[in-house]
Scaffold this motif. Sequence first.
Motif, short mmCIF file in Angstrom:
data_model
loop_
_atom_site.label_atom_id
_atom_site.label_comp_id
_atom_site.label_asym_id
_atom_site.label_seq_id
_atom_site.Cartn_x
_atom_site.Cartn_y
_atom_site.Cartn_z
N LYS A 140 0.82 -1.21 0.00
CA LYS A 140 0.00 0.00 0.00
C LYS A 140 0.86 1.26 0.00
N ALA A 141 1.97 1.23 0.71
CA ALA A 141 2.87 2.39 0.71
C ALA A 141 3.40 2.67 -0.69
N ASN A 142 3.72 1.62 -1.44
CA ASN A 142 4.21 1.79 -2.81
C ASN A 142 3.10 2.30 -3.72
N LEU A 143 1.91 1.80 -3.57
CA LEU A 143 0.81 2.26 -4.41
C LEU A 143 0.53 3.75 -4.19
N ARG A 144 0.63 4.18 -2.95
CA ARG A 144 0.47 5.62 -2.67
C ARG A 144 1.61 6.41 -3.29
N ARG A 145 2.85 5.92 -3.11
CA ARG A 145 4.03 6.64 -3.61
C ARG A 145 4.01 6.75 -5.13
N LEU A 146 3.52 5.74 -5.80
CA LEU A 146 3.50 5.74 -7.26
C LEU A 146 2.28 6.46 -7.85
N GLY A 147 1.41 6.95 -6.99
CA GLY A 147 0.29 7.77 -7.47
C GLY A 147 -0.94 6.99 -7.86
N HIS A 148 -1.05 5.73 -7.46
CA HIS A 148 -2.20 4.92 -7.86
C HIS A 148 -3.30 4.87 -6.80
N ALA A 149 -3.11 5.58 -5.68
CA ALA A 149 -4.10 5.53 -4.61
C ALA A 149 -4.81 6.86 -4.40
N ALA A 150 -4.71 7.76 -5.38
CA ALA A 150 -5.33 9.07 -5.22
C ALA A 150 -6.84 8.95 -4.99
N GLY A 151 -7.33 9.60 -3.94
CA GLY A 151 -8.76 9.61 -3.64
C GLY A 151 -9.27 8.37 -2.97
N LEU A 152 -8.44 7.38 -2.71
CA LEU A 152 -8.90 6.11 -2.13
C LEU A 152 -8.74 6.05 -0.62
N ALA A 153 -8.03 7.02 -0.06
CA ALA A 153 -7.82 7.07 1.39
C ALA A 153 -7.30 5.75 1.94
N LEU A 154 -6.27 5.22 1.30
CA LEU A 154 -5.69 3.96 1.79
C LEU A 154 -5.03 4.18 3.15
N ALA A 155 -5.45 3.43 4.13
CA ALA A 155 -4.88 3.55 5.47
C ALA A 155 -3.49 2.91 5.52
N GLU A 156 -2.66 3.44 6.40
CA GLU A 156 -1.33 2.86 6.59
C GLU A 156 -1.43 1.70 7.57
#
Length: 390
Positions: free
Chosen positions: A157-173
């Motif tokens: 999940k940290a990588n998906l956020r860093r790569l810009g694929h989690a915009a607007g999804l509010a992925l929790a850490e």
Amino acid sequence: MNVQHPAVGGTDSTRNADSTGGAPGRRGRRRRIVVPLVLALAVGGAGVVVVAVRPWEQGGAAAGQEVPEHGAVAVERGSLSSGIQVAGSLGYDAPTPVVGSGSGTLTALPAVGDVIKAGGRLYEVDGRPVTFMTGKRPLWRTLEPGVPDGPDVRQLKANLRRLGHAAGLALAEDDTFTEGTATAVKRWQKALGVQQTGAVALGSVVMLPRDAVQVQKLGTQLGSAVATATVMTVSGTDLVAVVQPSDSQVSRFKPDGKVVVKLAEGGTVDGRIRSLVRGGAPDGGPGAGGGEGGGGGPQKTTVTIVLDGQDRVRQAGPSPVTVNVVGDTAADALIVPVTALLALSGGGYGVKVVEGSGSRLVPVRLGLVADARAQITGDVKSGDQVVVPK
């Protein structure tokens, strides 16, 4: 200038008491006694022990013993430094083998020297890209909705956020693979041009603890089976200096300590000590120490140094270097060999300054000691001749 002295030195009013011959008529004279000096000094931080013994100061040689010869050297004025120099090498930081997982056939490989950033294709299996992501924990299972919580999910999940694929999804850490995580995975798969399953299959991602890597060598060839093969060796993109100091030098290398690295081509760069590891290269770095003869040999300490000015360092490339560990420095100092020093009975040190055919004892204060030389201050000037053993 070599000066031959009798077994007891001095001919003027400050000579040793023994030079009076022990005459009863001189009881009223207060005598200065010079005792034998055994000076043990760690020289220049290199752990070299210098022992200076002045047996001729004992009031005469024992019966049957030959009186040691001695001469004189000039007091010098100059700079003295306790820094040390250790030979080392430049290499790319932390070479790491990339071991394949899953199944399939290698259908594409990078070239040696390629730099690959996180999110990029590391190699290809069965025509599908294997992506490099940033993480310390290898993936050991397929990650998909319903998979038990785990740190590998948090890392993905940290990588998906860093790569810009989690915009607007509010992925929790956290460690939970949610529907939002599956959506982010589908976005990533769409960007790769592969089937959008929402699941990360085992072998489709390689986790490495860096944001970018450089390919150092290939461990297999196209057409090989990927399972358990060492596909390649990658490293960081920066060059580091690595040295293996002797046991007596290790104490001079302090964590975060500053050093100056002399390149083979002649220039210098500043560096900082990152790590010291006993028995091998830290982080899989270059110059592995590992000791000698396998498990039973002596274990060396490997020091890794990060360097400023990477553009200049890359021009030098992997090559020998000399690492200068900065120590204390005394400028414009009066300097004598440590063997010129005498221990005084009342404490402190002195030197014998040659005057004509005799000498006078001069108390001195001891400063920096390095490379078998000592900084002194006192009633001594540059060019004076002081007594030393031959």
